[in-house]
Motif scaffolding. Structure first.
Motif, PDB file in Angstrom:
ATOM      1  N   ALA A   1       0.850  -1.346   0.072  1.00  0.00           N
ATOM      2  CA  ALA A   1      -0.083  -0.051   0.081  1.00  0.00           C
ATOM      3  C   ALA A   1       0.993   1.134  -0.094  1.00  0.00           C
ATOM      4  CB  ALA A   1      -0.895  -0.088   1.186  1.00  0.00           C
ATOM      5  N   ALA A   2       1.999   1.248  -0.119  1.00  0.00           N
ATOM      6  CA  ALA A   2       3.054   2.289  -0.039  1.00  0.00           C
ATOM      7  C   ALA A   2       2.891   2.974  -1.175  1.00  0.00           C
ATOM      8  CB  ALA A   2       4.466   1.960  -0.049  1.00  0.00           C
ATOM      9  N   VAL A   3       2.880   4.400  -0.801  1.00  0.00           N
ATOM     10  CA  VAL A   3       3.006   5.410  -1.908  1.00  0.00           C
ATOM     11  C   VAL A   3       3.949   6.471  -2.058  1.00  0.00           C
ATOM     12  CG1 VAL A   3       0.267   5.348  -2.032  1.00  0.00           C
ATOM     13  CG2 VAL A   3       1.449   7.030  -0.665  1.00  0.00           C
ATOM     14  N   ASN A   4       4.823   6.046  -1.174  1.00  0.00           N
ATOM     15  CA  ASN A   4       6.136   7.083  -0.836  1.00  0.00           C
ATOM     16  C   ASN A   4       6.953   7.129  -2.297  1.00  0.00           C
ATOM     17  OD1 ASN A   4       9.006   7.272  -0.066  1.00  0.00           O
ATOM     18  ND2 ASN A   4       7.744   8.599   1.304  1.00  0.00           N
ATOM     19  N   HIS A   5       7.524   8.174  -2.656  1.00  0.00           N
ATOM     20  CA  HIS A   5       8.151   8.171  -3.770  1.00  0.00           C
ATOM     21  C   HIS A   5       9.499   7.625  -3.806  1.00  0.00           C
ATOM     22  CE1 HIS A   5      11.494  11.233  -2.878  1.00  0.00           C
ATOM     23  NE2 HIS A   5      10.695  11.229  -1.890  1.00  0.00           N
ATOM     24  N   THR A   6      10.235   7.411  -2.587  1.00  0.00           N
ATOM     25  CA  THR A   6      11.374   6.662  -2.433  1.00  0.00           C
ATOM     26  C   THR A   6      11.261   5.262  -2.620  1.00  0.00           C
ATOM     27  OG1 THR A   6      12.151   8.409  -0.975  1.00  0.00           O
ATOM     28  CG2 THR A   6      13.134   6.263  -0.839  1.00  0.00           C
ATOM     29  N   SER A   7      10.115   4.651  -1.900  1.00  0.00           N
ATOM     30  CA  SER A   7       9.806   3.350  -2.030  1.00  0.00           C
ATOM     31  C   SER A   7       9.359   3.013  -3.520  1.00  0.00           C
ATOM     32  CB  SER A   7       8.598   2.862  -1.360  1.00  0.00           C
ATOM     33  OG  SER A   7       8.831   3.321  -0.031  1.00  0.00           O
ATOM     34  N   VAL A   8       8.573   3.627  -4.324  1.00  0.00           N
ATOM     35  CA  VAL A   8       8.126   3.628  -5.484  1.00  0.00           C
ATOM     36  C   VAL A   8       9.208   3.629  -6.571  1.00  0.00           C
ATOM     37  CG1 VAL A   8       6.422   4.010  -7.226  1.00  0.00           C
ATOM     38  CG2 VAL A   8       5.578   3.899  -4.800  1.00  0.00           C
TER      39      VAL A   8
ATOM     40  N   VAL B   1      18.252   7.263   3.109  1.00  0.00           N
ATOM     41  CA  VAL B   1      17.396   8.320   3.217  1.00  0.00           C
ATOM     42  C   VAL B   1      16.059   7.875   3.951  1.00  0.00           C
ATOM     43  CG1 VAL B   1      16.360   7.295   0.944  1.00  0.00           C
ATOM     44  CG2 VAL B   1      16.295   9.802   1.553  1.00  0.00           C
ATOM     45  N   SER B   2      15.457   8.767   4.709  1.00  0.00           N
ATOM     46  CA  SER B   2      14.143   8.435   5.318  1.00  0.00           C
ATOM     47  C   SER B   2      13.161   8.760   4.308  1.00  0.00           C
ATOM     48  CB  SER B   2      14.037   9.472   6.581  1.00  0.00           C
ATOM     49  OG  SER B   2      13.861  10.962   6.038  1.00  0.00           O
ATOM     50  N   ALA B   3      11.902   8.316   4.550  1.00  0.00           N
ATOM     51  CA  ALA B   3      10.751   8.250   3.874  1.00  0.00           C
ATOM     52  C   ALA B   3      10.138   9.848   3.531  1.00  0.00           C
ATOM     53  CB  ALA B   3       9.458   7.559   4.470  1.00  0.00           C
ATOM     54  N   TYR B   4      10.638  10.694   4.534  1.00  0.00           N
ATOM     55  CA  TYR B   4      10.061  12.206   4.431  1.00  0.00           C
ATOM     56  C   TYR B   4      11.176  12.978   3.712  1.00  0.00           C
ATOM     57  CZ  TYR B   4      12.168  11.739   8.798  1.00  0.00           C
ATOM     58  OH  TYR B   4      13.218  11.716   9.775  1.00  0.00           O
ATOM     59  N   ASN B   5      12.517  12.539   3.611  1.00  0.00           N
ATOM     60  CA  ASN B   5      13.441  13.362   3.007  1.00  0.00           C
ATOM     61  C   ASN B   5      14.064  14.298   3.765  1.00  0.00           C
ATOM     62  OD1 ASN B   5      12.960  11.929   0.595  1.00  0.00           O
ATOM     63  ND2 ASN B   5      11.985  13.408  -0.488  1.00  0.00           N
ATOM     64  N   PHE B   6      13.103  15.501   4.176  1.00  0.00           N
ATOM     65  CA  PHE B   6      13.748  16.594   4.934  1.00  0.00           C
ATOM     66  C   PHE B   6      12.578  16.676   6.036  1.00  0.00           C
ATOM     67  CE2 PHE B   6      14.567  17.429   0.208  1.00  0.00           C
ATOM     68  CZ  PHE B   6      15.626  17.413   0.479  1.00  0.00           C
ATOM     69  N   ALA B   7      13.189  16.839   7.493  1.00  0.00           N
ATOM     70  CA  ALA B   7      12.292  17.085   8.439  1.00  0.00           C
ATOM     71  C   ALA B   7      11.970  18.471   8.677  1.00  0.00           C
ATOM     72  CB  ALA B   7      13.070  16.642   9.711  1.00  0.00           C
ATOM     73  N   SER B   8      12.550  19.398   7.913  1.00  0.00           N
ATOM     74  CA  SER B   8      11.909  20.820   7.870  1.00  0.00           C
ATOM     75  C   SER B   8      12.420  21.126   6.403  1.00  0.00           C
ATOM     76  CB  SER B   8      12.434  21.667   8.926  1.00  0.00           C
ATOM     77  OG  SER B   8      13.782  21.615   8.831  1.00  0.00           O
ATOM     78  N   LEU B   9      11.804  22.335   5.933  1.00  0.00           N
ATOM     79  CA  LEU B   9      11.792  22.472   4.482  1.00  0.00           C
ATOM     80  C   LEU B   9      12.532  23.866   4.453  1.00  0.00           C
ATOM     81  CD1 LEU B   9       8.342  21.262   2.990  1.00  0.00           C
ATOM     82  CD2 LEU B   9      10.709  19.950   3.016  1.00  0.00           C
ATOM     83  N   PRO B  10      13.696  23.963   4.050  1.00  0.00           N
ATOM     84  CA  PRO B  10      14.766  25.026   4.045  1.00  0.00           C
ATOM     85  C   PRO B  10      14.116  25.949   2.796  1.00  0.00           C
ATOM     86  CG  PRO B  10      15.862  23.464   2.992  1.00  0.00           C
ATOM     87  CD  PRO B  10      14.687  23.011   3.261  1.00  0.00           C
ATOM     88  N   ASP B  11      14.482  27.308   2.729  1.00  0.00           N
ATOM     89  CA  ASP B  11      14.365  28.193   1.826  1.00  0.00           C
ATOM     90  C   ASP B  11      15.749  27.901   0.804  1.00  0.00           C
ATOM     91  OD1 ASP B  11      12.389  29.333   3.031  1.00  0.00           O
ATOM     92  OD2 ASP B  11      13.185  31.125   3.277  1.00  0.00           O
ATOM     93  N   VAL B  12      15.553  28.038  -0.449  1.00  0.00           N
ATOM     94  CA  VAL B  12      16.657  27.527  -1.124  1.00  0.00           C
ATOM     95  C   VAL B  12      16.641  28.602  -2.435  1.00  0.00           C
ATOM     96  CG1 VAL B  12      17.913  25.868  -2.536  1.00  0.00           C
ATOM     97  CG2 VAL B  12      16.269  25.094  -0.519  1.00  0.00           C
ATOM     98  N   PRO B  13      17.217  29.892  -2.233  1.00  0.00           N
ATOM     99  CA  PRO B  13      17.317  30.835  -3.199  1.00  0.00           C
ATOM    100  C   PRO B  13      18.586  30.602  -3.954  1.00  0.00           C
ATOM    101  CG  PRO B  13      18.044  31.702  -1.019  1.00  0.00           C
ATOM    102  CD  PRO B  13      17.709  30.290  -1.077  1.00  0.00           C
ATOM    103  N   THR B  14      19.320  29.597  -4.284  1.00  0.00           N
ATOM    104  CA  THR B  14      20.349  29.375  -4.795  1.00  0.00           C
ATOM    105  C   THR B  14      20.677  28.143  -5.493  1.00  0.00           C
ATOM    106  OG1 THR B  14      22.786  28.874  -4.276  1.00  0.00           O
ATOM    107  CG2 THR B  14      21.375  28.439  -2.299  1.00  0.00           C
TER     108      THR B  14
END
Lengths: 838, 225
Positions: free
Chosen positions: A30-37, A522-535
């Motif tokens: 039932a996995a839908v996570n992009h890393t698994s799939v 890698v974890s299932a959610y990639n990033f535990a917090s989502l940074p700004d990436v202006p570069t």
């Protein structure tokens, strides 16, 4: 355990693991996570690659000596057909999709793809379709008319068995996964990038994948249409490609290569994307000429749709057209040249570290440039007339595809391995693997150019001794086995590294892009917090990013609500617009995949009532799927403390669903345009085209049904406009009314179809009209059902002033349905009438 | 490297495109050697450049210098090199196809011969006669021949490599290919489009006779009627 997990952040990260993780045991399905799939796509692709490779070795064994009969002609024909089919449709495209699905969210700084359940559905369609296709080989009834299925050879007259059906139905089934990945990747790249990552700040790989995904969206529909038509011809006797019925076998070739040529670039662009990603990392210098490369990617994408005829130079095309397509084909050398020189300039200005992945990139350069040069030669019509359909072409296309795709792919595997395993690949065994594969490949295929020039046609299961081909084939066969040993060594190397590889440190290659800011493995959610990436080079500018991400110093670090949240951002600037809440693990994709598998199998076995039942079940599952959206308790019910700045996407007017709908309609429109192309092509070029003096469709009910459709769309559009203005009065009633009008429209159209004196099995003209009417019916029906569901959702409270999202998403479907109706009316009814009166 | 062409020219067996026996195949063979030489130089040059770029020490390059360098590389290598190469190839290459086009010959008339593809044989017929040959074709040497190609079943392709390029035989369509043999002799042909089970054995022999001999043969068959 990743070095990023500390005593302080461990508890929170474990909460993330619970929300984003797959279900245990069978729940993995039932996995839908992009890393698994994504990894499943890659692993399955490798299995099919090995199957395709074994088939290649069988062919090389048969051809090693002249006049051998290890394989019968029939077996050989099945094997070469399946080798091409498996390598193209079950290896190259899916594995690249898988790689892109795995990498893209990590590179653009988000947690998942935007339609996770569609990722999973795509995987199941690929897996089941692939199994169906390859099972035909075991049953000894595999398709045997070549991977491009030229009709009439593939027709029921000349291929009476089930072979062609396996190909047409199985490939169409698998293509669902390509279309799903195409739509999903386009929307994800455009709408879910990290805050501040404008288009010009995207990692170059994302540009390549964006182009690839768009090319899938526009490139695959002609093949899907062609396959449907050919299967209809085989199963129902509708003569689209049969001269006697007014069809034309060349229409199949046009439809096939309208897909087939872009496909070559769909395969090559991700490969080039890997090259453009790895070279700057190993040169420790940003890619030289980023803008030039982006321009080259876009130009390649456009040109690749204008070259399909160069696969058909010998079928009898007007000479002026030949010259045009010859020039167009050669123009591809320019964007390719730009990329190659941007790579050289990057190496020139950098200090290059010659690790294993770079060895594969070097192999790519030699092989791909050689293939590109023979490609320019083949684009020259007179030369093509001589070597077309010989082993010269076989050699050329293996140089392009193996050089342009397999070598970069293996470079990429080695490069991203630490990501998956947390360990580094070995250098020694890896170098052995490379040199064996490289030398083996060139031994096989360099010499094969000469085999072709000496006149050996492709697709012959054996040849006479003494024609000058004997030693060449022997050398090719030996080379083939050397390459196979090389591949075995690489696989051994990769398998061993999972156990013995030394532990990788964070960002082991000192790369600049965000995918190296995740935990390793890698974890299932990639990033535990989502940074700004202006570069463009986040990790060069802020090497501490991985730790601060894990520590929750950036956006969406809250997980107590239990939602799978990501940011939705502006397509151009990358500024945050909304929070997209994604669905969690779901059995629906597997159920839908299984139902579609039932449809595919029962069509194959010609048990049509089972196919109908299966289709109804699949539609039911998909409707249920769409029901579990928005404020549904299984999705994101309205709560008092939900975020408002930015808001949840289902509380807005523009979210990923709208984009997904629009991109899907672009793909759908290409399918319809292909049908129109077929209509005009047969009309103008088919040798025995016959059209009745008076159009067979009754005009009054047809126009009546069109007027009703227009009325429905008008009413629906007004309701949506009022919703946007903040008024929801009578909305439910309007939706019911629209659904009712839609129903009458469908009924009238159905009556037109049933009452018209159409002979779809006798005349290609009538067959095309029938398909067109059915296409309109499906769309009218779909829009009607979806609107009725919206009316019900208003009633329950899933659609309201606070939840205005879904009616807006549905709008493009109605507009599209309206557009194709009147366009179809003009092209299929008015134009022939006007033509007749001239 | 240079020895290879010498080694290969004039050999390669009865199907070799590099051992031409007519103007169509000859032009293409020359084209091949020209393109082969040019492509080899480009390939070797690019690989050398690449290896050199990987090995050399760049020193300290400022961003501005890198920018100039980038523009120079991409302009000359990415735009000029491919454009010039492509133009050269087209200018020399497209005319090489003229001998295979069924245009009116400078003198006399082209001889018309019909060939119909069947699974798995070529059926040759001569308009105005009852002659039907199977996997066999007689032509006059030194005279342009227009071969009218069609198919009775699936798609085949007519190809006599030592004489000219190939044209497909498509059911419902008729394609015309100009061929010519410089000298009398035997030339072998092969179906080039995969056409099913016995595709590998679908071959034909083209026999070029002295024109007088050919005319006599044709006349003889007429009187046979």
């Amino acid at each position: 355990m990743s070095e990023l997990r500390t005593a302080e952040n461990r508890e929170r990260l474990e909460k993330f693991d619970r929300v984003w993780g797959n279900l245990p045991g069978w729940g993995q399905l039932a996995a839908v996570n992009h890393t698994s799939v994504g990894l499943r796509f890659v692993a399955t692709g490798i299995v099919f690659f090995l199957i395709g490779g074994v088939l290649a070795m069988l062919m090389r064994t048969q051809l090693a000596l002249p006049e051998q009969d290890i394989l019968s002609a029939n077996a050989y024909n099945q094997i070469f057909t399946m080798h091409g089919t498996v390598m193209m449709f079950l290896f190259a495209i899916p594995i690249l999709e898988g790689l892109a699905m795995y990498l893209i969210p990590k590179m653009i700084g988000t947690r998942d793809l935007v339609f996770p359940r569609i990722s999973a559905l795509g995987y199941y369609c690929y897996l089941f379709g692939g199994i169906i296709i390859t099972s035909s080989l075991i049953l000894n009834i595999a398709p045997a008319s070549g991977w491009f299925m030229y009709t009439p050879l593939s027709s029921s007259t000349f291929s009476p068995g089930m072979g062609s059906d396996f190909w047409l139905l199985g490939i169409t089934f698998v293509e669902i996964s390509a279309m799903a990945a195409g739509v999903e990747l386009v929307v994800s790249i455009l709408r879910t990038r990290a805050n501040g990552m404008s288009l010009s700040k995207m990692p170059i790989f994302c540009w390549y994948i964006l182009a690839m995904a768009l090319m899938i969206v526009f490139g695959f529909p002609p093949l899907i249409l062609g396959s449907i038509l050919l299967e209809l011809e085989r199963a129902a006797g509708m003569p689209f490609f049969e001269v006697a019925g007014g069809g034309d076998p060349l229409l199949w070739q046009h439809l096939f290569w309208l897909f087939g040529h872009p496909e070559v670039y769909i395969i090559f662009l991700p490969g080039a994307g890997i090259v453009s990603t790895l070279i700057p990392v190993f040169a420790q210098r940003p890619l030289v000429g980023y803008r030039w490369v982006v321009l080259a990617i876009i130009i390649t994408g456009f040109i690749s749709f204008g070259l399909w005829v160069h696969h058909m130079f010998t079928v009898g095309i007007p000479h002026l057209a030949l010259a045009f397509f010859s020039v167009a084909s050669m123009l591809v050398a320019i964007p390719t040249g730009i990329q190659i020189f941007a790579w050289i300039a990057t190496l020139w200005t950098g200090r290059v570290i010659f690790h294993l992945p770079m060895l594969w990139i070097f192999g790519f350069l030699v092989i791909f440039v050689a293939g590109g040069l023979t490609g320019v030669m083949l684009a020259l019509v007179p030369f093509d007339w001589q070597v077309h359909d010989t082993h010269f072409v076989v050699a050329h296309m293996h140089y392009v595809l193996v050089g342009g795709m397999l070598f970069p792919l293996i470079a990429g595997f080695y490069y991203w391995l630490p990501h998956v395993s947390g360990r580094m690949p070995s250098d020694k065994l890896g170098r052995w693997g490379f040199w064996l594969a490289f030398i083996g490949f060139n031994t096989t295929f360099l010499i094969m150019h000469l085999t072709g020039l000496f006149g050996m046609p492709r697709r012959v299961y054996t040849y006479e001794a003494g024609l000058g081909w004997d030693w060449l084939n022997m050398v090719s066969s030996i080379g083939g086995f050397v390459m196979a040993i090389g591949i075995a060594v690489i696989i051994l190397d990769v398998v061993l590294h999972f156990r013995f590889g030394r532990k990788a440190k964070q960002n082991p290659w000192n790369a600049d892009s965000l995918e190296w800011a995740v935990e390793m493995p890698v974890s299932a959610y990639n990033f535990a917090s989502l940074p700004d990436v202006p570069t463009r080079h986040p990790l060069y500018e802020n090497p501490d990013l991985p730790q601060s991400i894990a520590d929750g110093k950036h956006g969406l670090s809250e997980i107590g609500h239990g939602r799978r949240d990501i940011y939705g951002s502006d397509a151009v600037t990358g500024k945050i617009q909304e929070i997209i809440h994604l669905p969690s693990n779901s059995w629906l994709p597997l159920q839908a995949g299984l139902m579609l598998c039932v449809v595919c199998l029962s069509l194959l076995l010609k048990v049509y009532w089972v196919a109908l039942v299966g289709l109804a079940a699949a539609v039911f599952v998909l409707l249920r799927w769409s029901w579990h959206n928005g404020a549904h308790p299984r999705a994101t019910p309205v709560t008092a403390d939900e975020p408002t700045d930015p808001p949840l996407h289902s509380r807005t007017f523009s979210g990923p669903g709208l984009w997904g709908m629009v991109v899907s309609m672009m793909a759908n429109g290409t399918l319809y345009a292909s049908l129109l192309f077929g209509w005009f092509y047969l009309w103008t070029a088919s040798p025995q085209w016959q059209a009745p003096a008076d159009g067979p469709l009754p005009l009054t009910p047809l126009i009546g049904s069109g007027v009703l459709l227009s009325l429905a769309v008008l009413l629906y559009g007004r309701a949506v406009a009022r919703l946007r203005q903040g008024s929801i009065r009578h909305m439910q009633k309007v939706f019911w009314l629209v659904a009712a009008i839609g129903l009458v429209h469908v009924a009238l159209l159905l009556w037109v179809l049933l009452s018209a004196p159409l002979n779809p099995t006798l005349q290609a003209h009538d067959a095309v009209l029938t398909v067109m009417l059915i296409y309109l019916l499906i769309h009218g029906g779909l829009s009607t059902i979806a609107t009725a569901m919206q009316a019900m959702r208003v009633n329950i409270g899933y659609v309201s002033l606070q939840l205005p999202y879904e009616p807006v998403v549905l709008m493009p479907l109605w507009v599209y349905t309206l557009g194709i109706f009147w366009l179809g009316f003009a092209a299929f009814v008015l134009l022939p009438m006007g033509w007749g009166s001239l | 490297m240079l020895g290879i062409p010498l080694l290969l020219s004039g050999c390669g067996g009865p199907f070799s495109t590099l051992d031409p026996g007519g103007p169509g195949a000859a032009g293409i063979a020359w084209l091949w050697w020209g393109m082969f030489g040019y492509a080899s130089v480009v390939l070797v040059g690019l690989v050398w450049l690449w290896l050199h770029a990987m090995r050399r020490d760049p020193g300290n390059i400022s961003d501005k210098q890198a920018q100039t360098l980038q523009n120079r590389w991409i302009f000359w290598g990415g735009l000029v090199l491919p454009s010039v190469s492509v133009s050269l190839i087209l200018a020399f290459g497209l005319p090489a196809g003229y001998p295979m086009l069924p245009t009116p010959p400078e003198e006399g008339e082209a001889v018309r011969i019909n060939v119909e593809g069947h699974q798995w044989r070529f059926e040759t017929s001569y308009p105005g006669t009852d002659i039907v040959l199977e996997n066999h074709m007689l032509i006059p040497a030194g005279v342009p021949i227009d071969v009218y190609l069609t198919s009775a079943d699936v798609i085949h392709s007519f190809w006599v490599p030592r004489l000219s390029g190939k044209q497909d035989m498509v059911p419902g369509h008729t394609n015309v290919l100009r061929i010519m043999a410089d000298e009398p002799g035997r030339f072998r042909g092969h179906c080039a489009e995969f056409c099913g089970l016995d595709h590998a054995h679908m071959k034909l022999v083209v026999e070029a006779l002295e024109p007088q001999e050919f005319d006599a043969w044709l006349e003889e068959s007429r009187t046979d009627e």
